[in-house]
Write an enzyme that holds these catalytic residues in place. Structure first.
Site, PDB file in Angstrom:
ATOM      1  N   SER A 357     -10.905  10.125  14.236  1.00  0.00           N
ATOM      2  CA  SER A 357     -12.243   9.556  14.241  1.00  0.00           C
ATOM      3  C   SER A 357     -12.574   8.962  15.592  1.00  0.00           C
ATOM      4  O   SER A 357     -11.775   8.229  16.181  1.00  0.00           O
ATOM      5  CB  SER A 357     -12.367   8.483  13.156  1.00  0.00           C
ATOM      6  OG  SER A 357     -13.642   7.874  13.201  1.00  0.00           O
ATOM      7  N   ASP A 358     -13.746   9.281  16.092  1.00  0.00           N
ATOM      8  CA  ASP A 358     -14.277   8.591  17.251  1.00  0.00           C
ATOM      9  C   ASP A 358     -14.556   7.142  16.842  1.00  0.00           C
ATOM     10  O   ASP A 358     -14.811   6.865  15.673  1.00  0.00           O
ATOM     11  CB  ASP A 358     -15.564   9.281  17.711  1.00  0.00           C
ATOM     12  CG  ASP A 358     -16.219   8.570  18.869  1.00  0.00           C
ATOM     13  OD1 ASP A 358     -15.516   8.287  19.845  1.00  0.00           O
ATOM     14  OD2 ASP A 358     -17.419   8.297  18.791  1.00  0.00           O
ATOM     15  N   LYS A 359     -14.482   6.226  17.797  1.00  0.00           N
ATOM     16  CA  LYS A 359     -14.718   4.814  17.474  1.00  0.00           C
ATOM     17  C   LYS A 359     -16.185   4.433  17.615  1.00  0.00           C
ATOM     18  O   LYS A 359     -16.836   4.045  16.648  1.00  0.00           O
ATOM     19  CB  LYS A 359     -13.862   3.911  18.372  1.00  0.00           C
ATOM     20  CG  LYS A 359     -14.091   2.417  18.124  1.00  0.00           C
ATOM     21  CD  LYS A 359     -13.369   1.565  19.127  1.00  0.00           C
ATOM     22  CE  LYS A 359     -14.031   1.612  20.496  1.00  0.00           C
ATOM     23  NZ  LYS A 359     -15.379   0.964  20.507  1.00  0.00           N
ATOM     24  N   THR A 360     -16.703   4.573  18.834  1.00  0.00           N
ATOM     25  CA  THR A 360     -18.031   4.061  19.129  1.00  0.00           C
ATOM     26  C   THR A 360     -19.107   4.825  18.369  1.00  0.00           C
ATOM     27  O   THR A 360     -19.262   6.028  18.535  1.00  0.00           O
ATOM     28  CB  THR A 360     -18.309   4.149  20.642  1.00  0.00           C
ATOM     29  OG1 THR A 360     -17.252   3.503  21.339  1.00  0.00           O
ATOM     30  CG2 THR A 360     -19.622   3.488  20.993  1.00  0.00           C
ATOM     31  N   THR A 362     -19.134   5.529  15.298  1.00  0.00           N
ATOM     32  CA  THR A 362     -18.610   6.148  14.081  1.00  0.00           C
ATOM     33  C   THR A 362     -17.904   5.101  13.222  1.00  0.00           C
ATOM     34  O   THR A 362     -18.306   4.819  12.096  1.00  0.00           O
ATOM     35  CB  THR A 362     -17.644   7.293  14.426  1.00  0.00           C
ATOM     36  OG1 THR A 362     -18.314   8.236  15.252  1.00  0.00           O
ATOM     37  CG2 THR A 362     -17.149   7.986  13.170  1.00  0.00           C
TER      38      THR A 362
END
Length: 960
Positions: A357-360, A362
């Site tokens: 998973s991408d953080k920013t 998401t």
């Protein structure tokens, strides 16, 4: 305003594909305020290209030189790769199952079986049309990437600042960048204003969609600004360094265009098809040889004989039933705000074992918010942090910060402070669009500049008439302004260690407005979405490991991971390009890590690639251009809501609701769909093996076959009925689903053999016990042929009630529609057999035979259900590797054995260590008890009758 300064460091570099990672920054550098510094990704330019960048800033290139370079480097655009629609459509006529259909149509044409030919051609074309239609619905990821580029820009040409098309830019062009501009190409900032004046100011550039960083970054002279990023503040001249496919975003597009791997579902279908092709062609060849040379029949007669075997080998409805099942599932997911762009992604989502998973944007909200601050005491100073003992409040801190904020500023930190104040401070609520502060008047304001690193306001309290100054800025500067403050400095250090952005606030407390007092330290963080932690926990319950892959700073990633309940084994991206590790060791590192920070698109792509090579099915979520290559590479690319066009087009699934909550719904729905598809595949392969074995033996040994049209009726009618499996009830697995092809094919073979035995039981009883003879040799029309048709139609078809679950069939009731469809088709087949149908060469067999055959079919599937349960309960990977030693199964089995042996060794060592520890603890306790006993005796000797032992003394003895 920003509390950070971007610093460009051209140091020793380490190669990562075409990207150079500054080795000096491999370990995070710190600002003077303790925060981790933005780590620049630098492109190393060769000497020839560097020479082209020495363009006079206020002259630019001449038109002739620009035209020459345009011919050399090509346009500043992403090249498109178009596929001929006709060739794409014809591609759907390839594959094992399609080849079987095509071979059968050729045999039908040669033997003049025109009705059979028409049916097979219809099935062949229908499968291709369905596949082509689904492919055509997908958007082009390259088109979306192209749309993110700027259309025009201002550049110096022939000594004049003119408007030019972005696609005509070349390396060496001098371009002007201003507030709000989309940067048209990768370029190096010159530290010169648009009109030629020297400037030490920086540009604030939002490159979150490209790199995943949660904050805009400040870039000064010598820094590289990426194509498609957005200038949020400042103005500067820059020289174009790279254009088109060579830019940062261009490399992302190139990764996408090079990712055209065959999907997991298609590989499974091809494995099944290849198995059936090899089995059927072998049997067809044997039968043809026996007919042609053993029985001395003509070529055409021999070919006609093997036609029934060829048709029986084709699971004609397999691709169609699978597609319809997934299409119905896509409709179910759409109701849960999960849009499926590629149908096969549904099956693959059920099998995903790792979700990157991408953080920013998401896992987080992609917006800075006010976090728990440090609050100083009223009256505090350098030597007395306690002051009056009364603490400033959150409202005090935000009010003073609001006073020192610039109205209308687009800076992310400035907006976060103002938003928090307007949301939390009572006197500032419900004042949307207003900048005055009730009870106060701002007399003067000094904006932020890179030298002072703070903003200042002079304010009058309209109630008391008191005047004071309030400042807001970089923590070291604010600490220095108040004369030093160790507590505030320690708080900033703690914020930095947790990835929080700090902002100092102070105010004057004297009439001359020269003595500043610390108010507190604001902490800001891009917070996790409210549902992210719950979603990650739900994924873990479903057996899915979640890894965070972000372009943001390492400490920020670790802080977010902790708040989400994830492990904090987050590694810096340089761990992905360690030259001292083999690919196997690097893969182990990727699998064991909980995530990576400071990544670029190539890194995300590499993470997915390494896990896929280890046999894992990987899901990838994201919202930016930087996520697009990994979304395309992953088995299932998931674009979250509010994503860029590039991410949406590269993804297989698009979430319409914010956050990742809908992923859990998607996984559960996809696993239900997977169970339906697997149950159908098991039934259909077992039926096909049953057909092949029965007709292979009956033709060779008894010279017996049934009419071709009845065989086609079995294939088409039964498969049409099983279309309703898409709405059948299903049990959801708690772990990622797998096809387990070894188990699937072995169990199918056993069920097929069991069905074949039951069919021959009917054959021998009808022929020898009841004396029913074979039918007309030319038409194969006869009573025995119709009896066998009904048995071969009903007995395998009822087996689907067993294959739909992995346990006993009665533990999961089928849906009413599914039950009616299966029984309905067999009732039709029974009445056709009882009364006969001349057009299909079906002779009447009467009620006795019709009802008895159906009754035996119903009873026999219970026997086959017991075989299924026994096989599934006793199956192991070792058995799979021995029965089907193909692909990487033997190597994977050896790895599993080695891992099991290592685990056993580790457990043995742990038990030994525990034993030693317990023995040591026992000895220590025994000695302590002796000391305690001696102390009690001594106490009694001194006249103390108490039996109480001083705990402090006892522990002191033990510790000693």
């Amino acid at each position: 305003m920003s509390t950070t300064d971007h610093k460009v460091d051209i140091g020793k570099t380490e190669v990562a594909g075409d990207i150079k990672i500054d080795e000096k920054h491999a370990d995070a550098e710190k600002h003077e305020d303790g925060h981790e510094q933005h780590k620049e990704v630098n492109d190393e330019l060769d000497a020839e290209l560097e020479a082209l960048l020495q363009t006079p800033p206020l002259e630019g290139l001449t038109d002739a030189e620009a035209a020459r370079r345009l011919a050399q480097f090509g346009p500043n655009s992403i090249p498109e790769k178009k596929t001929n629609p006709l060739l794409k459509f014809l591609g759907f006529f390839t594959g094992a199952l399609s080849y079987l259909l095509e071979i059968s149509t050729i045999v039908c044409a040669i033997t003049h079986k025109w009705i059979e030919l028409g049916i097979l051609v219809f099935v062949l074309v229908a499968n291709a049309v369905i596949g082509f239609h689904e492919e055509a619905k997908a958007e082009s990821a390259l088109d979306a990437l192209k749309n993110t580029l700027a259309a025009t820009t201002r550049a110096w040409r022939n000594g004049q600042l003119v408007e030019v098309d972005a696609k005509d830019l070349v390396p060496g062009d001098i371009i002007a960048i201003r507030l709000g501009d989309i940067i048209p190409a990768d370029c190096r900032l010159l530290g010169i204003g648009v009109t030629g004046e020297e400037t030490e100011g920086t540009l604030q550039i939002d490159q979150a969609a490209l790199t995943g960083e949660s904050l805009p970054v400040n870039k000064g002279k010598g820094a590289i600004a990426y194509s498609s990023s957005i200038c949020k503040q400042g103005q500067n001249l820059a020289v174009v360094t790279k254009t088109g496919i060579n830019t940062y975003i261009g490399r992302a597009a190139n990764l996408i265009s090079n990712t055209n791997e065959q999907g997991h579902f298609q590989k499974v279908i091809n494995h099944i098809g290849n198995f059936l092709v090899v089995l059927s062609l072998t049997m067809v060849f044997v039968v043809f040889c026996v007919e042609k040379w053993g029985r001395d029949r003509t070529f055409l007669d021999s070919l006609t004989t093997v036609l029934i075997l060829t048709i029986a080998a084709i699971p004609v409805g397999l691709p169609t039933v699978m597609s319809v099942t997934m299409a119905v599932g896509a409709g179910q997911l759409a109701k849960k705000q999960v849009i499926v762009k590629r149908l096969t992604a549904i099956e693959e989502l059920a099998s995903v074992s790792t979700l990157c998973s991408d953080k920013t944007g998401t896992l987080t909200l992609n917006e800075l918010t006010f976090d728990k601050p440090y609050l100083a005491m009223h009256g505090n100073n350098t030597n007395d942090f306690e002051g009056t003992g009364e603490s400033y409040t959150d409202q005090d801190l935000l009010t003073y910060a609001y006073m020192a904020s610039e109205p209308g500023a687009q800076d992310a930190i400035e907006m976060a402070v103002r938003s928090a104040a307007e949301e939390r401070v009572e006197i500032l609520k419900q004042r949307l669009g207003q900048h005055d502060i009730p009870g106060y008047k701002v007399n003067g304001f000094i904006p932020f500049n890179p030298t002072s690193k703070y903003t200042e306001a002079t304010v009058t309290n309209t109630t008391t008439g008191e005047k004071f100054r309030t400042i807001k800025g970089a923590p070291p500067v604010i600490v220095r302004m108040v004369g030093g403050h160790d507590q505030a400095t320690a708080a900033v250090t703690d914020f930095a260690h947790r990835g929080l952005r700090a902002l100092g606030v102070a105010r004057t407390v004297d009439a001359e407005m020269t003595k500043f007092e610390m108010v507190g330290m604001i902490s800001l963080l891009d917070p996790p979405r409210p549902d992210s932690a719950h979603t990650i926990a739900e994924c873990l319950k479903l057996g899915i490991v979640v890894k965070m892959i972000t372009g943001d700073q390492l400490i920020i990633a670790k802080e977010v991971a902790q708040r989400l309940g994830m492990q904090r084994a987050i590694l810096d991206a340089h761990a992905l390009i360690d030259p001292s590790l083999s690919e196997e060791e690097l893969t182990d590192r990727v699998i064991k890590a909980d995530g990576f920070a400071h990544v670029i698109p190539e890194h995300k792509y590499r993470v997915v690639e390494l896990m896929q090579k280890r046999g894992q099915l990987v899901g990838m979520t994201g919202d930016g251009v930087n996520d697009a290559p990994a979304l395309k590479k992953a088995n299932v690319g998931i674009a979250v809501s509010d994503c860029t066009d590039a991410a949406r087009s590269a993804a297989d699934i698009v979430l319409l609701a914010p956050g990742l909550t809908t992923i859990v719904d998607g996984v559960k729905t996809s696993r239900a769909i997977f169970q339906r598809m697997r149950s159908y595949a098991l039934y259909r392969i077992a039926s096909t093996i049953h057909f092949l074995l029965f007709f292979f033996i009956s033709i060779l040994v008894f010279n017996f076959k049934i009419p071709d049209l009845l065989v086609l009726m079995i294939c088409v009618l039964n498969d049409a009925a099983t279309l309703v499996i898409s709405v059948d009830n299903a049990r959801i697995s708690k772990r990622p689903d797998k096809w387990r092809l070894g188990q699937l094919l072995s169990l199918s073979f056993l069920l097929g053999v069991g069905l074949c035995i039951i069919s021959y039981g009917h054959f021998f009883i009808a022929r020898y016990a009841f004396g029913i003879s074979l039918g007309d040799p030319e038409t194969s029309k006869g009573k025995l042929e119709t009896i066998m048709y009904l048995n071969i139609s009903s007995c395998p078809h009822f087996v689907i009630f067993s294959t739909r679950v992995s346990t006993w069939f009665w533990k999961s009731r089928p849906s009413p529609l599914f039950f009616c469809a299966i029984f309905g088709t067999q009732i039709i087949a029974m009445f056709m057999s009882i009364y006969g149908v001349d057009a299909l060469d079906a002779a009447p067999i009467g009620w006795g035979w019709g009802v008895s055959v159906m009754a035996v079919s119903l009873i026999s599937f219970g026997f086959l259900d017991a075989i299924k349960v026994f096989v599934i309960r006793n199956w192991s990977y070792e058995l799979t590797a021995k029965l089907w030693p193909f692909g990487d199964r033997p190597a994977e089995y050896k790895r599993r054995v080695a891992r099991a042996a290592q685990l056993k060794k580790n457990m043995h060592n742990w038990k030994l260590a525990r034993k030693v520890y317990l023995m040591s603890a026992g000895v220590v306790a025994f000695k302590a008890a002796k000391v305690d006993k001696a102390m009690v005796a001594k106490a009694k000797a001194n006249g103390d009758s108490s039996n109480t032992i001083d705990v402090g003394q006892t522990y002191e003895v033990v510790d000693a």
